[in-house]
Design a protein around this motif. Structure first.
Motif, PDB file in Angstrom:
ATOM      1  N   TRP A   1       0.833  -1.200   0.000  1.00  0.00           N
ATOM      2  CA  TRP A   1       0.000   0.000   0.000  1.00  0.00           C
ATOM      3  C   TRP A   1       0.873   1.257   0.000  1.00  0.00           C
ATOM      4  O   TRP A   1       0.596   2.215  -0.726  1.00  0.00           O
ATOM      5  CB  TRP A   1      -0.950  -0.014   1.188  1.00  0.00           C
ATOM      6  N   VAL A   2       1.935   1.267   0.808  1.00  0.00           N
ATOM      7  CA  VAL A   2       2.837   2.427   0.841  1.00  0.00           C
ATOM      8  C   VAL A   2       3.501   2.618  -0.526  1.00  0.00           C
ATOM      9  O   VAL A   2       3.594   3.741  -1.028  1.00  0.00           O
ATOM     10  CB  VAL A   2       3.886   2.274   1.961  1.00  0.00           C
ATOM     11  N   LEU A   3       3.927   1.533  -1.143  1.00  0.00           N
ATOM     12  CA  LEU A   3       4.516   1.637  -2.484  1.00  0.00           C
ATOM     13  C   LEU A   3       3.497   2.183  -3.489  1.00  0.00           C
ATOM     14  O   LEU A   3       3.839   3.011  -4.342  1.00  0.00           O
ATOM     15  CB  LEU A   3       5.034   0.271  -2.944  1.00  0.00           C
TER      16      LEU A   3
ATOM     17  N   ILE B   1       3.270  10.097  -7.848  1.00  0.00           N
ATOM     18  CA  ILE B   1       4.009  10.465  -9.068  1.00  0.00           C
ATOM     19  C   ILE B   1       3.035  10.852 -10.178  1.00  0.00           C
ATOM     20  O   ILE B   1       3.295  11.759 -10.959  1.00  0.00           O
ATOM     21  CB  ILE B   1       4.914   9.295  -9.524  1.00  0.00           C
ATOM     22  N   PHE B   2       1.876  10.177 -10.220  1.00  0.00           N
ATOM     23  CA  PHE B   2       0.898  10.403 -11.284  1.00  0.00           C
ATOM     24  C   PHE B   2      -0.235  11.337 -10.895  1.00  0.00           C
ATOM     25  O   PHE B   2      -1.318  11.256 -11.437  1.00  0.00           O
ATOM     26  CB  PHE B   2       0.326   9.068 -11.759  1.00  0.00           C
ATOM     27  N   GLY B   3      -0.012  12.217  -9.958  1.00  0.00           N
ATOM     28  CA  GLY B   3      -1.022  13.222  -9.656  1.00  0.00           C
ATOM     29  C   GLY B   3      -1.520  13.207  -8.237  1.00  0.00           C
ATOM     30  O   GLY B   3      -2.277  14.079  -7.850  1.00  0.00           O
TER      31      GLY B   3
ATOM     32  N   SER C   1      -2.929  10.988  -4.598  1.00  0.00           N
ATOM     33  CA  SER C   1      -4.162  10.318  -4.195  1.00  0.00           C
ATOM     34  C   SER C   1      -5.181  11.295  -3.628  1.00  0.00           C
ATOM     35  O   SER C   1      -6.344  10.953  -3.478  1.00  0.00           O
ATOM     36  CB  SER C   1      -3.851   9.220  -3.179  1.00  0.00           C
ATOM     37  N   ILE C   2      -4.760  12.516  -3.312  1.00  0.00           N
ATOM     38  CA  ILE C   2      -5.709  13.516  -2.811  1.00  0.00           C
ATOM     39  C   ILE C   2      -6.607  14.003  -3.951  1.00  0.00           C
ATOM     40  O   ILE C   2      -7.828  14.050  -3.821  1.00  0.00           O
ATOM     41  CB  ILE C   2      -4.972  14.713  -2.170  1.00  0.00           C
ATOM     42  N   GLN C   3      -6.005  14.347  -5.095  1.00  0.00           N
ATOM     43  CA  GLN C   3      -6.791  14.821  -6.238  1.00  0.00           C
ATOM     44  C   GLN C   3      -7.549  13.684  -6.928  1.00  0.00           C
ATOM     45  O   GLN C   3      -8.601  13.901  -7.502  1.00  0.00           O
ATOM     46  CB  GLN C   3      -5.890  15.504  -7.286  1.00  0.00           C
ATOM     47  N   HIS C   4      -6.983  12.489  -6.890  1.00  0.00           N
ATOM     48  CA  HIS C   4      -7.569  11.332  -7.575  1.00  0.00           C
ATOM     49  C   HIS C   4      -7.642  10.154  -6.594  1.00  0.00           C
ATOM     50  O   HIS C   4      -6.771   9.285  -6.605  1.00  0.00           O
ATOM     51  CB  HIS C   4      -6.731  10.944  -8.792  1.00  0.00           C
ATOM     52  N   PRO C   5      -8.655  10.090  -5.768  1.00  0.00           N
ATOM     53  CA  PRO C   5      -8.717   9.054  -4.735  1.00  0.00           C
ATOM     54  C   PRO C   5      -8.793   7.623  -5.279  1.00  0.00           C
ATOM     55  O   PRO C   5      -8.455   6.676  -4.579  1.00  0.00           O
ATOM     56  CB  PRO C   5      -9.976   9.400  -3.935  1.00  0.00           C
TER      57      PRO C   5
ATOM     58  N   PRO D   1      -5.902   2.740  -5.192  1.00  0.00           N
ATOM     59  CA  PRO D   1      -6.443   1.379  -5.337  1.00  0.00           C
ATOM     60  C   PRO D   1      -6.229   0.802  -6.740  1.00  0.00           C
ATOM     61  O   PRO D   1      -6.009  -0.393  -6.889  1.00  0.00           O
ATOM     62  CB  PRO D   1      -7.931   1.535  -5.025  1.00  0.00           C
ATOM     63  N   THR D   2      -6.277   1.654  -7.762  1.00  0.00           N
ATOM     64  CA  THR D   2      -6.033   1.184  -9.128  1.00  0.00           C
ATOM     65  C   THR D   2      -4.599   0.692  -9.275  1.00  0.00           C
ATOM     66  O   THR D   2      -4.349  -0.365  -9.875  1.00  0.00           O
ATOM     67  CB  THR D   2      -6.327   2.299 -10.147  1.00  0.00           C
ATOM     68  N   VAL D   3      -3.656   1.442  -8.718  1.00  0.00           N
ATOM     69  CA  VAL D   3      -2.243   1.020  -8.757  1.00  0.00           C
ATOM     70  C   VAL D   3      -2.086  -0.308  -8.017  1.00  0.00           C
ATOM     71  O   VAL D   3      -1.366  -1.201  -8.466  1.00  0.00           O
ATOM     72  CB  VAL D   3      -1.323   2.111  -8.174  1.00  0.00           C
TER      73      VAL D   3
END
Length: 132
Positions: free
Chosen positions: A32-34, A41-43, A45-49, A53-55
């Protein structure tokens, strides 16, 4: 015909003992930390919650399907294998397992072999990794 160099399939091994829940939870925390680091790096998790989970689902699909271990599982010395033959579960079932794990509830309902609903639907089980 069985291979004498491979361990017995968990489903047919009467001595099978699953790894501790602590090791499984430790592996999940590391993964989960990874995933949080990668999603940042891709934007972020705050802007894209939905990103973290997708990663996680993609990580599980690729790593379990190809290597039978996520990075967290490698560190905690466990692996995810096919319940019936002890081999790799493949990318599609790795993705299914990751998707169901992201839902969380299936992981809380376990049988005597510590197989959650996500493991039973993906026909997988967590086992100790072979020592090298």
């Amino acid at each position: 015909m069985t291979n004498p160099h491979l361990p017995a399939a968990p489903a047919t091994d009467p001595t099978f003992t699953p790894p501790s829940l602590g090791r499984r939870f430790g592996a999940l925390i590391i993964d989960w930390v990874l995933c949080l680091l990668v999603s940042n790096i891709f934007g972020g998790s705050i802007q894209h919650p939905w990103l973290t989970p997708t990663v996680l689902v993609v990580e599980y699909g690729l790593f379990l399907g190809l290597f039978a271990q996520t990075p967290g599982m490698y560190i905690t010395k466990i692996r995810c294998v096919n319940w019936h033959d002890g081999g790799r579960i493949g990318v599609p079932r790795g993705l299914l397992r990751g998707l169901l794990l992201a839902v969380v509830v299936p992981a809380l309902i376990m049988d005597e072999h510590r197989r959650g609903i996500h493991d039973r639907l993906a026909d997988s089980v967590i086992v100790d990794a072979p020592r090298r």
